[in-house]
Design a protein around this motif. Structure first.
Motif, mmCIF file in Angstrom:
data_model
loop_
_atom_site.group_PDB
_atom_site.id
_atom_site.type_symbol
_atom_site.label_atom_id
_atom_site.label_comp_id
_atom_site.label_asym_id
_atom_site.label_seq_id
_atom_site.Cartn_x
_atom_site.Cartn_y
_atom_site.Cartn_z
ATOM 1 N N THR A 1 3.529 -0.517 -3.779
ATOM 2 C CA THR A 1 4.591 0.486 -3.809
ATOM 3 C C THR A 1 5.164 0.632 -5.215
ATOM 4 O O THR A 1 5.433 1.743 -5.678
ATOM 5 N N GLU B 1 6.446 4.960 0.548
ATOM 6 C CA GLU B 1 6.928 4.165 1.683
ATOM 7 C C GLU B 1 7.178 5.060 2.884
ATOM 8 O O GLU B 1 6.380 5.934 3.170
ATOM 9 N N ASP C 1 1.496 6.346 0.338
ATOM 10 C CA ASP C 1 1.794 4.938 0.544
ATOM 11 C C ASP C 1 1.835 4.686 2.048
ATOM 12 O O ASP C 1 2.741 5.132 2.732
ATOM 13 N N GLU C 2 0.839 4.028 2.559
ATOM 14 C CA GLU C 2 0.719 3.720 3.974
ATOM 15 C C GLU C 2 0.922 4.929 4.900
ATOM 16 O O GLU C 2 1.828 4.947 5.719
HETATM 17 MG MG LIG Z 1 4.788 -1.175 -0.087
#
Ligand SMILES: [Mg+2]
Ligand SMILES: Nc1ncnc2c1ncn2[C@@H]1O[C@H](COP(=O)(O)OP(=O)(O)OP(=O)(O)O)[C@@H](O)[C@H]1O
Lengths: 308, 319
Positions: free
Chosen positions: A45, A85, A158-159
């Motif tokens: 991140t 995130e 991010d994810e």
């Molecule tokens: Mg992260």
């Protein structure tokens, strides 16, 4: 056309005297999907925050289509779409209002384009509901929608599969691949879901303690490296003792597990060994090469999810 | 639409789509309407004192009555107040100006002090406009656009000022409408006799209302800048609201308490009330309008530069 969509040059980040990112270097070409994996706290991140300009770089540079995120921020940012995130959107507005809000921050995004993106992420039926009524998966989709509204050359996620159901993950995977293949978008995806990364990505970088400790193409093993490297092969045979002898004659180490013999050999050798066994009237019920999964490699390389 | 206007639209949209903002307008409306209702019920004196063609004789009669009552009562405060009424009536008589009957304009003028309440609302909005984005986590999606952070910050401040202006216009129009409905209107641009530093003058009510709003706006803009700065630096709207309200209510008390020290004239709140130069009731000997305006500008620039420095330079990390 620029040959490199995204470039990290010796990127370092120090926060309160602790070096969190220790010099990352990589380049991503248009149309390439890059998986960025690592255990919790590895620095994924943090790296992504630097790529999109949310954090200052302590050292090094990030370039988007050749434009530095530091010195040519606007030109660079114009070509980035990102989720950092959790996809936190304005919960008191509808999905549509959220997208309109972000669309106003660019030039020339039409309502047709927004509608097109809404359909792409499958939110047509709920786009006029307040975001606070959305499930995590729906918010994740809206997050993807805001990231691709302006057709960025580089998409950083991010994810993105966090909170999605299997069908949702599959959809995301499909349109990420489509964006990469049809629109030549360069995509960076961080994730813990290694099997996901494997299916979506062309190349994978494993990051640990702020360093890339391994980088490889996903199809490497089956395509090129097979010729050189050993794989685990399991022989299921009728006459184990004789079979062991065949293998040991070739200086192959064998581990016996009941009737099954576990070896590590070059894939090229298999036909030859099988032929020898058959010639000696050994019954061969099965030969199974076990491809080490990325997950095994990941755990092996990172030493498990130990946060230090 | 220009980029700035699109961003301003975004900020105002996010502000006005929330119910908490509407509550502010509902409170204002309740006070203005409630005030008019109470006045209609209880304050017959003001509302119904209508002057006829014969207003000169009526004023004279009023004066005689006041002087009579003063002879029976030597309370100093009462004397002061009544004497100024007598003087005012005399001004009307001397200058041959018919007293204005009560109406929406005067109601608006009397309620001009409600801009203090707007000050409160503006502090709340100013304190939240940056800090909320951090609380919601949306700051990340806001700051990855091809727009400089300076521009984002600037439009946010502009949005707060726009909110202040819209609310002030709302207050004005609402007062005029409610006052007009309850008490009638005195005409398009009525004039009224009021007391100034150097005696009575016959002034336009609209002008007086705008002047009053204008003076309050100075205070309002300064407090907004302060709340905005606190919220930008600490990313905490409650803290900014708390400090802002405390200073809105107590700023004057603080400077009064410190007034024996010379340095107190450099304190923000010794200078926010520019009306002191009109009334002549100056906070400290030797202060001039130019001095106060300079001090205000210095503070304003300081608040803005600090907000800007923190907002543009800092890492946006997880909470
Ligand atoms: Mg992260
Ligand atoms: N603002 C900060 N101040 C100090 N240290 C920080 C800060 N943000 C992150 N870190 C540290 O930096 C390291 C990397 O964090 P980061 O969030 O980038 O990890 P990650 O790879 O995204 O992990 P996860 O898989 O849990 O999301 C961690 O050790 C974390 O403690």
């Amino acid at each position: 056309m620029n040959e490199i969509a995204l470039e990290l040059k010796d990127v370092k980040k120090t926060i309160s005297n602790k070096e969190i990112i220790k010099g990352l270097n990589f380049q991503i070409k248009p149309g390439e999907v890059y998986g960025f994996i690592g255990p919790n706290g590895a620095g994924k991140t943090t790296t992504i925050r630097m790529m999109v300009g949310l954090m200052n770089l302590t050292e090094g540079d990030v370039k988007i289509l050749g434009k530095s995120i530091q010195s040519e921020y606007k030109e660079a940012a114009r070509n980035i779409g990102a989720i950092v995130e959790n996809p936190e959107l304005y919960s008191f507005m509808t999905g549509w209002q959220n997208l309109m809000h972000f669309a106003r921050m660019y030039e020339g995004i039409t309502k047709e384009r927004i509608r097109e993106v809404v359909s792409l992420v499958g939110l047509d039926n709920v786009i006029n509901d307040k975001v606070k009524k959305y499930s995590l998966g729906m918010r994740q989709r809206l997050g993807v929608a805001q990231a691709i509204l302006h057709k960025p050359a580089v998409l950083i996620l991010d994810e993105p599969t966090n909170g999605l159901d299997p069908a949702g993950i599959r959809e995301i995977r499909d349109y990420i691949r489509r964006l990469a293949e049809e629109d030549q978008v360069a995509v960076v995806i961080s994730s813990h879901l290694l099997s996901e990364i494997e299916l979506m990505c062309d190349r994978i970088g494993i990051i640990k303690h702020g360093e890339i400790i391994s980088e490889r193409y996903v199809n490497e093993e089956s395509d090129q490296d097979d010729a050189q490297s050993d794989v685990k092969v399991i022989f299921d045979v009728g006459q184990a003792d004789e079979a062991i002898k065949v293998l040991e004659d070739r200086d192959i180490e064998v581990k016996r597990e009941s009737d099954k013999l576990v070896t590590e050999i070059n894939r090229q050798e298999i036909p030859n060994i099988v032929q020898t066994m058959v010639n000696q009237n050994i019954s061969v019920f099965g030969v199974t090469p076990i491809k080490a999964t990325l997950e095994d490699q990941f755990l092996e390389l990172t030493g498990g999810n130990v946060i230090e | 639409m220009s980029k700035f206007l699109k961003l301003l639209y975004n900020e105002l949209h996010k502000l006005y789509i929330r119910k908490s903002t509407w509550v502010m307008y509902i409170i204002l409306a309740a006070i203005v309407i409630g005030g008019a209702v109470l006045m209609t019920i209880f304050d017959d004196n003001t509302v119904e004192s209508e002057y006829s063609e014969n207003w000169r004789a009526e004023l004279q009669a009023e004066n005689d009555e006041i002087e009579q009552s003063l002879q029976e009562n030597n309370n100093e405060f009462m004397i002061d107040m009544n004497m100024s009424n007598v003087e005012k009536n005399n001004y009307h008589l001397d200058n041959d100006i018919k007293p204005l009957n009560y109406g929406g304009w005067q109601y608006t003028y009397e309620n001009a002090g409600l801009s203090m309440l707007i000050g409160l609302f503006v502090i709340i909005v100013g304190a939240g406009i940056v800090a909320s984005e951090f609380n919601w986590g949306t700051i990340k999606l806001l700051l990855i656009r091809p727009i400089s952070r300076s521009m984002i910050l600037f439009t946010k401040f502009a949005a707060v000022l726009t909110f202040a202006l819209i609310t002030l216009v709302f207050l004005f129009l609402l007062n005029l409408a409610v006052g007009g409905i309850f008490f009638g209107l005195e005409g398009a641009n009525p004039h009224i006799v009021i007391q100034k530093a150097d005696g009575f003058v016959h002034a336009s009510l609209f002008g007086e209302i705008m002047t009053s709003y204008g003076y309050d706006m100075v205070n309002l803009v300064m407090l907004t800048a302060l709340a905005f700065m606190i919220s930008t630096i600490f990313r905490n709207s409650s803290l900014a609201i708390g400090i802002g309200i405390f200073l809105l209510m107590g700023g004057n008390i603080v400077v009064q308490a410190l007034s024996q020290y010379d340095f107190s004239k450099y304190i923000l709140f010794a200078n926010t009330n520019l009306k002191q130069y009109e009334t002549g009731n100056v906070f400290m000997e030797g202060m001039t309008l130019g001095f106060s305006v300079t001090v205000l500008i210095v503070y304003f620039v300081l608040f803005m530069v600090l907000s800007w420095a923190f907002f543009t330079k800092r890492d946006v990390a997880g909470q």
